[in-house]
Write a protein that holds these residues in place. Structure first.
Motif, short mmCIF file in Angstrom:
data_model
loop_
_atom_site.label_atom_id
_atom_site.label_comp_id
_atom_site.label_asym_id
_atom_site.label_seq_id
_atom_site.Cartn_x
_atom_site.Cartn_y
_atom_site.Cartn_z
N MET A 54 0.91 -1.48 -0.49
CA MET A 54 0.11 0.17 -0.75
C MET A 54 0.86 1.57 -0.54
O MET A 54 0.53 2.10 -0.72
N LYS A 55 2.05 1.05 0.71
CA LYS A 55 2.63 2.33 0.59
C LYS A 55 3.74 2.49 -0.21
O LYS A 55 3.61 3.65 -0.75
N ALA A 56 4.27 1.11 -1.16
CA ALA A 56 4.82 1.22 -2.32
C ALA A 56 3.72 2.17 -3.60
O ALA A 56 4.07 3.03 -4.11
N ASP A 57 2.07 2.03 -2.90
CA ASP A 57 1.22 2.56 -4.63
C ASP A 57 0.99 4.00 -3.90
O ASP A 57 0.35 4.63 -4.31
N GLY A 58 1.66 4.07 -2.63
CA GLY A 58 0.79 5.76 -2.13
C GLY A 58 -0.49 5.47 -1.26
O GLY A 58 -1.08 6.98 -1.11
N ILE A 59 -0.32 4.32 -1.16
CA ILE A 59 -2.16 4.56 -0.21
C ILE A 59 -1.47 4.89 1.50
O ILE A 59 -0.87 3.55 1.06
N ASP A 60 -2.46 5.29 1.58
CA ASP A 60 -2.21 5.74 3.32
C ASP A 60 -3.09 4.68 3.77
O ASP A 60 -4.34 5.03 3.86
N PRO A 61 -2.41 4.03 5.41
CA PRO A 61 -3.20 3.10 5.98
C PRO A 61 -4.20 4.19 6.97
O PRO A 61 -5.50 3.59 6.84
N GLU A 62 -3.67 4.74 7.00
CA GLU A 62 -5.23 6.00 7.58
C GLU A 62 -5.95 5.92 7.12
O GLU A 62 -6.94 6.14 7.25
N LEU A 78 -7.11 5.05 4.52
CA LEU A 78 -8.03 4.12 3.82
C LEU A 78 -9.05 3.50 5.60
O LEU A 78 -10.21 3.15 5.42
N LEU A 79 -8.55 3.59 6.41
CA LEU A 79 -9.43 3.58 7.55
C LEU A 79 -10.41 4.60 7.99
O LEU A 79 -11.93 4.21 7.65
N ASN A 80 -10.63 5.80 7.64
CA ASN A 80 -11.08 6.32 7.38
C ASN A 80 -11.84 6.59 6.56
O ASN A 80 -13.27 6.90 6.97
N ILE A 81 -11.64 6.21 5.09
CA ILE A 81 -13.01 5.87 3.98
C ILE A 81 -13.59 4.55 4.92
O ILE A 81 -14.96 4.59 4.54
N THR A 82 -13.26 3.80 5.25
CA THR A 82 -14.20 3.13 6.14
C THR A 82 -14.74 2.92 6.70
O THR A 82 -16.71 2.67 6.86
N THR A 83 -14.71 3.74 7.61
CA THR A 83 -15.08 4.18 9.04
C THR A 83 -16.55 4.90 8.72
O THR A 83 -16.52 4.78 9.20
N ALA A 84 -16.07 6.15 7.10
CA ALA A 84 -17.19 7.21 7.34
C ALA A 84 -18.12 6.34 6.34
O ALA A 84 -19.02 6.46 6.53
N THR A 85 -17.88 5.16 5.72
CA THR A 85 -18.54 4.70 5.22
C THR A 85 -19.81 4.03 5.94
O THR A 85 -21.03 3.58 5.40
N SER A 86 -19.97 3.41 6.64
CA SER A 86 -20.15 2.36 7.71
C SER A 86 -20.83 3.77 8.53
O SER A 86 -21.91 2.76 9.04
N ARG A 87 -20.64 4.20 9.22
CA ARG A 87 -21.22 5.05 9.56
C ARG A 87 -22.45 5.70 8.80
O ARG A 87 -23.78 6.32 9.95
N ALA A 88 -22.08 5.60 7.81
CA ALA A 88 -23.18 7.30 7.17
C ALA A 88 -24.60 6.40 7.75
O ALA A 88 -24.94 5.92 6.26
N VAL A 89 -25.82 6.72 8.42
CA VAL A 89 -27.45 5.52 8.40
C VAL A 89 -27.86 6.75 8.44
O VAL A 89 -27.63 8.07 8.68
#
Length: 134
Positions: free
Chosen positions: A65-73, A75-86
């Motif tokens: 992920m780091k080699a592809d320029g993806i920040d793990p943090e 990614l975590l923010n994206i998944t928590t934002a979408t899962s809580r969007a009720v």
């Protein structure tokens, strides 16, 4: 802890219990303890290896992920934002108006348990149409 385990873990109790058995039976019990202990060690080693493999996979994925320029943090923010969007449902409008036992005017949406004053009036012969808000 059970009393048997306390006895097995206490040297004095173990010596007292050992006096009741002949040496050959004690030797047999000792061998069984060794087998059980070895099985438990093998299970622990397997669990440890599985944990290490899992951690290695996680580390590998993080490096990719780091080699592809993806920040793990991120990614975590994206998944928590979408899962809580009720979506919250807007409250239902009131359908019925009634006067409660204290003389206050109140409303009811028609959902849930029927308010006591309306239930009493319905039992007395009135209909829900009598309480409709115009």
């Amino acid at each position: 802890m059970s009393s048997m385990l306390k006895n097995l873990n206490n040297i004095r109790s173990l010596r007292a219990m050992a006096r009741e058995f002949p040496v050959d039976i004690l030797e047999e019990m000792l061998e069984k303890f060794r087998v059980v202990t070895q099985e438990r060690r093998d299970e622990e080693e397997l669990l440890q290896r599985q944990r290490a493999e899992k951690q290695e996979k996680i580390n590998t994925l993080l490096e990719l992920m780091k080699a592809d320029g993806i920040d793990p943090e991120a990614l975590l923010n994206i998944t928590t934002a979408t899962s809580r969007a009720v979506k919250k449902r807007p409250p239902r409008p009131a359908k019925y108006r009634y006067i409660d036992l204290n003389g206050e005017t109140k409303t009811w949406t028609g959902q849930g348990r029927t308010p006591k004053p309306i239930a009493l009036a319905l039992a007395a012969g009135k209909t829900l149409d009598d309480f409709l808000i115009a």
